[in-house]
Design a protein around this motif. Structure first.
Motif, PDB file in Angstrom:
ATOM      1  N   THR A  96      44.945  42.285  48.403  1.00  0.00           N
ATOM      2  CA  THR A  96      45.952  42.014  47.379  1.00  0.00           C
ATOM      3  C   THR A  96      45.643  40.765  46.557  1.00  0.00           C
ATOM      4  O   THR A  96      45.830  40.737  45.337  1.00  0.00           O
ATOM      5  N   GLU A  97      45.159  39.724  47.216  1.00  0.00           N
ATOM      6  CA  GLU A  97      44.880  38.470  46.500  1.00  0.00           C
ATOM      7  C   GLU A  97      43.812  38.676  45.439  1.00  0.00           C
ATOM      8  O   GLU A  97      43.940  38.196  44.301  1.00  0.00           O
ATOM      9  N   THR A  98      42.740  39.391  45.787  1.00  0.00           N
ATOM     10  CA  THR A  98      41.670  39.661  44.826  1.00  0.00           C
ATOM     11  C   THR A  98      42.180  40.532  43.689  1.00  0.00           C
ATOM     12  O   THR A  98      41.883  40.276  42.512  1.00  0.00           O
ATOM     13  N   ALA A 157      44.385  38.513  41.300  1.00  0.00           N
ATOM     14  CA  ALA A 157      43.616  37.548  40.511  1.00  0.00           C
ATOM     15  C   ALA A 157      42.850  38.252  39.396  1.00  0.00           C
ATOM     16  O   ALA A 157      42.806  37.770  38.254  1.00  0.00           O
ATOM     17  N   LEU A 158      42.260  39.402  39.722  1.00  0.00           N
ATOM     18  CA  LEU A 158      41.495  40.134  38.719  1.00  0.00           C
ATOM     19  C   LEU A 158      42.404  40.715  37.650  1.00  0.00           C
ATOM     20  O   LEU A 158      42.097  40.666  36.447  1.00  0.00           O
ATOM     21  N   ARG A 159      43.544  41.238  38.052  1.00  0.00           N
ATOM     22  CA  ARG A 159      44.475  41.806  37.078  1.00  0.00           C
ATOM     23  C   ARG A 159      45.038  40.723  36.154  1.00  0.00           C
ATOM     24  O   ARG A 159      45.321  40.986  34.977  1.00  0.00           O
ATOM     25  N   ALA A 160      45.189  39.512  36.656  1.00  0.00           N
ATOM     26  CA  ALA A 160      45.648  38.407  35.809  1.00  0.00           C
ATOM     27  C   ALA A 160      44.620  38.088  34.731  1.00  0.00           C
ATOM     28  O   ALA A 160      44.975  37.822  33.573  1.00  0.00           O
ATOM     29  N   LEU A 208      34.924  35.862  35.345  1.00  0.00           N
ATOM     30  CA  LEU A 208      34.881  36.354  36.723  1.00  0.00           C
ATOM     31  C   LEU A 208      33.881  35.570  37.556  1.00  0.00           C
ATOM     32  O   LEU A 208      32.782  35.266  37.117  1.00  0.00           O
ATOM     33  N   SER A 209      34.275  35.283  38.758  1.00  0.00           N
ATOM     34  CA  SER A 209      33.384  34.648  39.737  1.00  0.00           C
ATOM     35  C   SER A 209      33.912  34.994  41.120  1.00  0.00           C
ATOM     36  O   SER A 209      35.100  34.819  41.405  1.00  0.00           O
ATOM     37  N   GLY A 210      33.039  35.504  41.960  1.00  0.00           N
ATOM     38  CA  GLY A 210      33.435  35.871  43.308  1.00  0.00           C
ATOM     39  C   GLY A 210      34.010  37.266  43.433  1.00  0.00           C
ATOM     40  O   GLY A 210      34.592  37.604  44.466  1.00  0.00           O
ATOM     41  N   PHE A 211      33.855  38.082  42.395  1.00  0.00           N
ATOM     42  CA  PHE A 211      34.387  39.441  42.432  1.00  0.00           C
ATOM     43  C   PHE A 211      33.293  40.498  42.596  1.00  0.00           C
ATOM     44  O   PHE A 211      33.502  41.667  42.283  1.00  0.00           O
ATOM     45  N   GLU A 212      32.126  40.091  43.072  1.00  0.00           N
ATOM     46  CA  GLU A 212      31.002  41.023  43.209  1.00  0.00           C
ATOM     47  C   GLU A 212      31.346  42.237  44.081  1.00  0.00           C
ATOM     48  O   GLU A 212      30.919  43.358  43.754  1.00  0.00           O
ATOM     49  N   HIS A 269      43.241  51.515  37.628  1.00  0.00           N
ATOM     50  CA  HIS A 269      42.466  51.860  38.820  1.00  0.00           C
ATOM     51  C   HIS A 269      42.666  50.812  39.924  1.00  0.00           C
ATOM     52  O   HIS A 269      42.864  51.162  41.095  1.00  0.00           O
ATOM     53  N   LEU A 270      42.623  49.555  39.546  1.00  0.00           N
ATOM     54  CA  LEU A 270      42.803  48.482  40.540  1.00  0.00           C
ATOM     55  C   LEU A 270      44.184  48.563  41.183  1.00  0.00           C
ATOM     56  O   LEU A 270      44.328  48.395  42.403  1.00  0.00           O
ATOM     57  N   ALA A 271      45.190  48.823  40.367  1.00  0.00           N
ATOM     58  CA  ALA A 271      46.559  48.884  40.882  1.00  0.00           C
ATOM     59  C   ALA A 271      46.757  50.052  41.842  1.00  0.00           C
ATOM     60  O   ALA A 271      47.604  49.987  42.738  1.00  0.00           O
ATOM     61  N   ALA A 272      45.963  51.114  41.638  1.00  0.00           N
ATOM     62  CA  ALA A 272      46.138  52.327  42.446  1.00  0.00           C
ATOM     63  C   ALA A 272      45.152  52.435  43.599  1.00  0.00           C
ATOM     64  O   ALA A 272      45.067  53.479  44.239  1.00  0.00           O
ATOM     65  N   THR A 273      44.375  51.369  43.858  1.00  0.00           N
ATOM     66  CA  THR A 273      43.363  51.410  44.910  1.00  0.00           C
ATOM     67  C   THR A 273      43.802  50.545  46.087  1.00  0.00           C
ATOM     68  O   THR A 273      43.656  49.313  46.054  1.00  0.00           O
ATOM     69  N   PRO A 274      44.336  51.148  47.151  1.00  0.00           N
ATOM     70  CA  PRO A 274      44.850  50.348  48.281  1.00  0.00           C
ATOM     71  C   PRO A 274      43.758  49.654  49.085  1.00  0.00           C
ATOM     72  O   PRO A 274      44.011  48.615  49.702  1.00  0.00           O
ATOM     73  N   ASP A 275      42.535  50.217  49.073  1.00  0.00           N
ATOM     74  CA  ASP A 275      41.465  49.637  49.885  1.00  0.00           C
ATOM     75  C   ASP A 275      40.482  48.817  49.051  1.00  0.00           C
ATOM     76  O   ASP A 275      39.303  48.718  49.381  1.00  0.00           O
ATOM     77  N   LEU A 276      40.959  48.207  47.987  1.00  0.00           N
ATOM     78  CA  LEU A 276      40.092  47.400  47.131  1.00  0.00           C
ATOM     79  C   LEU A 276      39.529  46.213  47.922  1.00  0.00           C
ATOM     80  O   LEU A 276      40.274  45.534  48.629  1.00  0.00           O
TER      81      LEU A 276
END
Length: 295
Positions: free
Chosen positions: A245-247, A250-253, A102-106, A234-241
């Motif tokens: 969508t791009e982040t 990338a994180l789910r990948a 991970l990088s840039g996901f702070e 949790h990430l998939a169900a959080t619309p205001d992450l």
């Protein structure tokens, strides 16, 4: 170590009662300790509950109160699951980050921390802990009079073999269909076998000590896989992450790639640990039990 059989136990039934009460007392001590941080406390209490369920599962076929007590312990621990899941997501994110993935996901981590802290701030947390305490006190009172059919190794053998066989079949099922739910089910079976190995370790310390260590490694791999699944859901169900969508994609990948590595490593280790039929394990451990008592 208290979570184990002792030669001084007068019977298998006495050992069951002793170990259960020791675990319950340890849980109550942790629960009432103001020096333990909330998230650490919840994690510890849930581990105690899992150990208690592992204990009674060992004697399940010979324990008439199994269904009632397993349900009671499960429901008590379930009170604390929401808070633990939120803390677990932060830990899972940090573990993934520590692997250099991970990088840039702070901002996502900040979101997870805020979600955890909001859950901890709610008034029902203290109520849930108080209810858990009452559940443990009631369980302790019942455990004093728990009864088993039979004595010696016999009350444990069928439970030991059944759990081992389910873990063995769980590995095969996960190899055929490496889906989250299938791997999670395998993980639960492995965890129970780990508890059984720890409980019976005194009957042959060297080989069972080595086995306990390897089964713990397998459980850790499968546990990490499950924790990543919780985070991914949790990430998939959080619309205001944060990052949109791009982040999220990338994180789910990265999560999916790590899960694939964990599943491969678990299969390699699991193939060695669960190669033999359950009856072979039962026969070997029975011989160790007899020798242990004879000595």
């Amino acid at each position: 170590m208290t979570y184990r059989l002792k030669r001084s136990d007068k019977s298998t039934e006495a050992a069951l009662r002793r170990i259960a009460i020791e675990e319950i007392d340890a849980a109550l001590t942790e629960l009432d300790d103001p020096g333990i941080e909330l998230h650490e406390k919840v994690h510890g209490l849930r581990k105690r509950a899992k150990k208690l369920r592992g204990l009674i599962r060992l004697v399940r076929p010979a324990f008439p109160a199994y269904a009632r007590e397993n349900g009671a312990i499960r429901d008590a621990a379930r009170r604390l699951s929401g808070l633990r899941d939120r803390e677990g997501m932060v830990e899972t994110f940090d573990k993934l980050a520590a692997g250099g993935r991970l990088s840039g996901f702070e901002p996502v981590r900040a979101h997870l921390v805020a979600t955890r802290d909001r859950a901890a701030a709610k008034a029902h947390v203290e109520e849930d802990l108080a209810a858990f305490r009452l559940d443990m006190l009631a369980l302790r009172e019942r455990a004093r009079s728990w009864a088993l059919y039979g004595d010696g190794f016999r009350p444990m053998r069928r439970g030991l073999q059944r759990t081992f066989d389910r873990a063995r079949k769980g590995r095969a099922a996960a190899a055929e269909a490496p889906e989250v739910a299938v791997i999670h089910d395998w993980r639960k079976r492995v965890k129970y076998h780990w508890y059984h190995t720890r409980l019976l370790r005194p009957i042959e310390r060297a080989p069972l000590g080595r086995r306990a260590k390897k089964v713990a490694e397998l459980s850790e791999l499968l546990g990490d896989h499950h924790d990543l699944a919780v985070l991914d859901t949790h990430l998939a169900a959080t619309p205001d992450l944060p990052g949109g969508t791009e982040t999220r994609d990338a994180l789910r990948a990265r999560i999916a790639a790590r899960q694939a590595d964990l599943a491969d490593a678990a299969q390699t280790l699991g193939a060695r640990l669960f190669a033999s039929p359950a009856k072979d394990l039962g026969r070997s451990w029975k011989r160790w039990w007899k020798s242990w008592h004879r000595d």
